[in-house]
Design a protein around this motif. Sequence first.
Motif: not given
Length: 103
Positions: A7-9, A13-18, A48-51, A93-96
Amino acid sequence: MIFLCLVAFAATGQKYFTKTGKVTFISNAPLEKIEAHNSNAYVVLDASNGSIECSVLIKGFQFVKALMQDHFNENYMESHEYPKGIFKGTVENMSAVNLLKDG
């Protein structure tokens, strides 16, 4: 214990950065084209929430002409007083959105 680790992983895993995001602006002014690039934008996307949040140093914009860069920093953006530009928003519409597909 294994369930908590998974669950912690999954949550992280939902955050991306550069730190090498690219920001460009172009103004086709009547007398002269104004164009600048910055390749050091810091961007974080929470899938996970599109922010999304983007931060860029104003003095990091590179112009073709040094005089344009001086005028931009001193007269227009006052980068000595406001050194950083920040954008915060939400991807609708992050799911798309397919994050595995380039472009």
